[in-house]
Design an enzyme around this catalytic site. Structure first.
Site, mmCIF file in Angstrom:
data_model
loop_
_atom_site.group_PDB
_atom_site.id
_atom_site.type_symbol
_atom_site.label_atom_id
_atom_site.label_comp_id
_atom_site.label_asym_id
_atom_site.label_seq_id
_atom_site.Cartn_x
_atom_site.Cartn_y
_atom_site.Cartn_z
ATOM 1 N N GLN A 270 2.054 -5.941 -3.048
ATOM 2 C CA GLN A 270 2.463 -5.941 -1.625
ATOM 3 C C GLN A 270 3.806 -5.209 -1.484
ATOM 4 O O GLN A 270 4.068 -4.306 -2.259
ATOM 5 C CB GLN A 270 2.542 -7.368 -1.075
ATOM 6 C CG GLN A 270 1.189 -8.049 -0.891
ATOM 7 C CD GLN A 270 0.673 -8.707 -2.140
ATOM 8 O OE1 GLN A 270 1.411 -9.350 -2.865
ATOM 9 N NE2 GLN A 270 -0.609 -8.556 -2.423
ATOM 10 N N LYS B 63 2.092 2.014 -5.184
ATOM 11 C CA LYS B 63 2.720 1.480 -6.403
ATOM 12 C C LYS B 63 1.799 1.618 -7.609
ATOM 13 O O LYS B 63 2.259 1.880 -8.714
ATOM 14 C CB LYS B 63 3.034 -0.011 -6.242
ATOM 15 C CG LYS B 63 4.021 -0.321 -5.165
ATOM 16 C CD LYS B 63 4.156 -1.819 -4.977
ATOM 17 C CE LYS B 63 2.899 -2.485 -4.462
ATOM 18 N NZ LYS B 63 2.509 -2.122 -3.103
ATOM 19 N N ASP C 219 0.808 -1.222 0.000
ATOM 20 C CA ASP C 219 0.000 0.000 0.000
ATOM 21 C C ASP C 219 0.841 1.272 0.000
ATOM 22 O O ASP C 219 0.449 2.284 0.578
ATOM 23 C CB ASP C 219 -0.985 0.012 1.185
ATOM 24 C CG ASP C 219 -1.858 -1.218 1.175
ATOM 25 O OD1 ASP C 219 -2.411 -1.518 0.113
ATOM 26 O OD2 ASP C 219 -1.960 -1.887 2.211
ATOM 27 N N GLY D 209 -4.520 -4.439 -3.867
ATOM 28 C CA GLY D 209 -5.584 -3.494 -4.199
ATOM 29 C C GLY D 209 -4.951 -2.166 -4.512
ATOM 30 O O GLY D 209 -4.246 -1.601 -3.691
ATOM 31 N N HIS D 210 -5.127 -1.703 -5.728
ATOM 32 C CA HIS D 210 -4.535 -0.427 -6.115
ATOM 33 C C HIS D 210 -5.629 0.531 -6.542
ATOM 34 O O HIS D 210 -6.492 0.167 -7.325
ATOM 35 C CB HIS D 210 -3.575 -0.628 -7.301
ATOM 36 C CG HIS D 210 -2.410 -1.510 -6.972
ATOM 37 N ND1 HIS D 210 -1.870 -2.388 -7.860
ATOM 38 C CD2 HIS D 210 -1.689 -1.627 -5.842
ATOM 39 C CE1 HIS D 210 -0.854 -3.016 -7.292
ATOM 40 N NE2 HIS D 210 -0.729 -2.581 -6.073
HETATM 41 P P1 IMP Z 1 -2.564 -12.815 2.179
HETATM 42 O O1 IMP Z 1 -1.681 -12.222 1.144
HETATM 43 O O2 IMP Z 1 -4.032 -12.614 1.897
HETATM 44 O O3 IMP Z 1 -2.231 -14.245 2.489
HETATM 45 O O4 IMP Z 1 -2.297 -12.017 3.552
HETATM 46 C C1 IMP Z 1 -1.060 -12.136 4.265
HETATM 47 C C2 IMP Z 1 -0.653 -10.812 4.844
HETATM 48 O O5 IMP Z 1 -0.295 -9.903 3.808
HETATM 49 C C3 IMP Z 1 -1.740 -10.100 5.663
HETATM 50 O O6 IMP Z 1 -1.128 -9.394 6.725
HETATM 51 C C4 IMP Z 1 -2.332 -9.119 4.669
HETATM 52 O O7 IMP Z 1 -2.937 -8.027 5.296
HETATM 53 C C5 IMP Z 1 -1.080 -8.719 3.921
HETATM 54 N N1 IMP Z 1 -1.368 -8.251 2.557
HETATM 55 C C6 IMP Z 1 -1.690 -9.001 1.489
HETATM 56 N N2 IMP Z 1 -1.865 -8.224 0.407
HETATM 57 C C7 IMP Z 1 -1.654 -6.969 0.789
HETATM 58 C C8 IMP Z 1 -1.653 -5.714 0.116
HETATM 59 O O8 IMP Z 1 -1.877 -5.614 -1.088
HETATM 60 N N3 IMP Z 1 -1.364 -4.623 0.884
HETATM 61 C C9 IMP Z 1 -1.070 -4.716 2.191
HETATM 62 N N4 IMP Z 1 -1.053 -5.843 2.868
HETATM 63 C C10 IMP Z 1 -1.331 -6.970 2.168
HETATM 64 MG MG MG Z 2 -3.190 -1.903 -1.656
#
Ligand code: IMP
Ligand code: MG
Length: 429
Positions: free
Chosen positions: A225, A19, A16, A43-44
């Protein structure tokens, strides 16, 4: 001298960082945008011409007519979600770019989402706080060699192959978690329907990219991420299930690492993190609440309030090293306006020991306390600033401190969510 026209845009914190905005900005001058890891857990939000657009798995270059966007083999793809997302873009944005998908990308299937939910529940108070989009279980299947790839769906014997995998998942869900798997016919039929819609867009990503790069096309690799959520180099186990670091660009897209020309690290002017895990520079007071409000720090898809903290230069230096970052771009600088003082975490203290790099275990990381350097804030609204010289002295000084402690150049900064609120200090791409 530049050998190839390639740039990696990578998140340098916990995701977040903005990017999507930076990728969209450079998409105006690029030919291809490639996602190399993650899935629709990302999520962008992208803002331009007064419109707001969102993407999850689709690369952020999609809002540019001339850009070819590729979902690389390092990604995990939920085809139903992908079609929904692309249909929405087609409906609301006529001049969208092309979308292609690697035949080697792994599929996220309904049972992965069921497993993700069941595993989180089973973790109890140790839950990771996943996005519950089946990302972890899809990568688990990839590594355990029972995953289904996009290219498999078109094979003549696919139904049999899929039935075997589904039978295994059925037993796994039932025996491990006492959960009934989503019905086979429904899962299969929906997969086939969704595959039909994208089948003409399926390519061999590495082959396609290599010839594009050799032809001199401009290729931007978009990270999802952030470096601190990388499965190997992040704050394990509170990480995502893929290698989101820039080092994974080659593996996640099928090209040689020799084609990577430079890496731009996107850095938020403060820190945020969603989900559980250590966060030494976390702000649990009204300063943090203020930043959350001004920065609209709520998950762009999950709507979860993000945890907020001061900038963590220990984590940033680590990301610069582990992702081979050449230059950094600071986002959301405007959100810090109005503060009397701003702090920068320059090292950690762990049980009276001073630490300059994040420790490997979650237990040690939890014990780390931030050691801060304090610098004066600024009160001016900077959302219309167009150059470095227009910034208040305190903001200039803040950027210089980041440069000094990380031994890296700030190549630009952004002062608001719009494409136009982007200030470049040097040529990046
Ligand atoms: P997962 O990717 O859904 O397995 O989540 C694992 C961890 O990564 C959790 O703490 C999520 O909140 C974090 N996470 C996954 N995708 C994002 C993102 O796009 N932005 C911020 N945190 C993320
Ligand atoms: Mg995001």
């Amino acid at each position: 001298m530049k050998k190839y026209n390639t740039l990696v845009v990578v998140g340098s914190q916990w995701g977040d960082e903005g990017k999507g905005k930076i990728t969209d900005y450079f998409s105006q001058i690029t030919n291809l945008v490639v996602r190399y890891s993650g899935g629709d857990n990302a999520g962008h939000q992208i803002n331009f011409n007064g419109e707001k657009h969102k993407v999850r798995i689709i690369p952020s270059g999609i809002f540019n007519r001339n850009v070819v966007n590729i979902i690389g083999n390092g990604c995990v793809v939920n085809l139903e979600q992908l079609n929904e997302e692309f249909d929405m873009i087609k409906k609301t944005f006529i001049n969208h770019g092309t979308l292609l998908i690697s035949n080697r990308a792994q599929l996220v299937l309904p049972y992965h989402i069921q497993i993700d939910e069941a595993q989180e529940l089973a973790r109890g108070k140790n839950k990771i706080g996943t996005t519950k989009r089946g990302i972890g279980p899809a990568y688990q299947d990839k590594v355990s060699r029972s995953g289904i790839r996009v290219g498999d769906v078109g094979l003549p014997n696919f139904k049999e192959k899929f039935k075997k995998v589904w039978e295994y998942q059925k037993v796994f869900l039932k025996k491990m978690f006492d959960v009934e798997i989503v019905d086979f016919d429904h899962t299969y039929n929906s997969l086939i329907e969704n595959y039909k819609k994208i089948k003409e867009q399926v390519i061999d990503c590495g082959e396609y990219l290599e010839s594009a790069i050799k032809e001199g096309k401009k290729v931007l690799f978009e990270g999802a991420q952030g470096a601190m959520l990388d499965i190997d180099h992040g704050t394990y186990p509170f990480v995502t299930s893929s290698n989101c670091s820039a080092s994974n660009v080659a593996l996640g897209s099928g090209i040689s690492f020799k084609y990577i020309d430079s890496v731009l690290g996107v850095v938020k002017a403060y820190s945020t993190r969603v989900g559980a895990g250590g966060f030494p520079a976390e702000l649990l007071d009204e300063i943090g609440d203020g930043i959350r409000q001004r920065g609209n720090e709520y998950g762009s898809n999950t709507k979860r309030p993000r945890r907020v903290g001061w900038i963590d230069l220990v984590a940033l230096r680590y990301a610069i090293r582990s992702s081979a970052i050449d230059k950094i771009f600071i986002t959301l600088l405007d959100v810090l306006s109005g503060l009397d003082e701003i702090k920068l975490c320059t090292s950690y203290k762990m049980e009276d020991k001073s630490i300059s790099s994040p420790p490997p275990t979650a237990e040690e990381f939890e014990k780390c306390e931030a050691v801060y350097l304090s610098t004066p804030g600024w009160k001016e609204d900077i959302t219309n600033v167009k150059s470095f010289s227009e910034l208040p002295d305190a903001a200039k000084n803040y950027l210089k401190l980041i440069e000094k402690f990380c031994e890296i150049n700030v190549a630009g900064f952004s002062v608001g969510p719009d494409r136009k609120q982007t200030v470049l200090l040097e040529e990046i791409f």
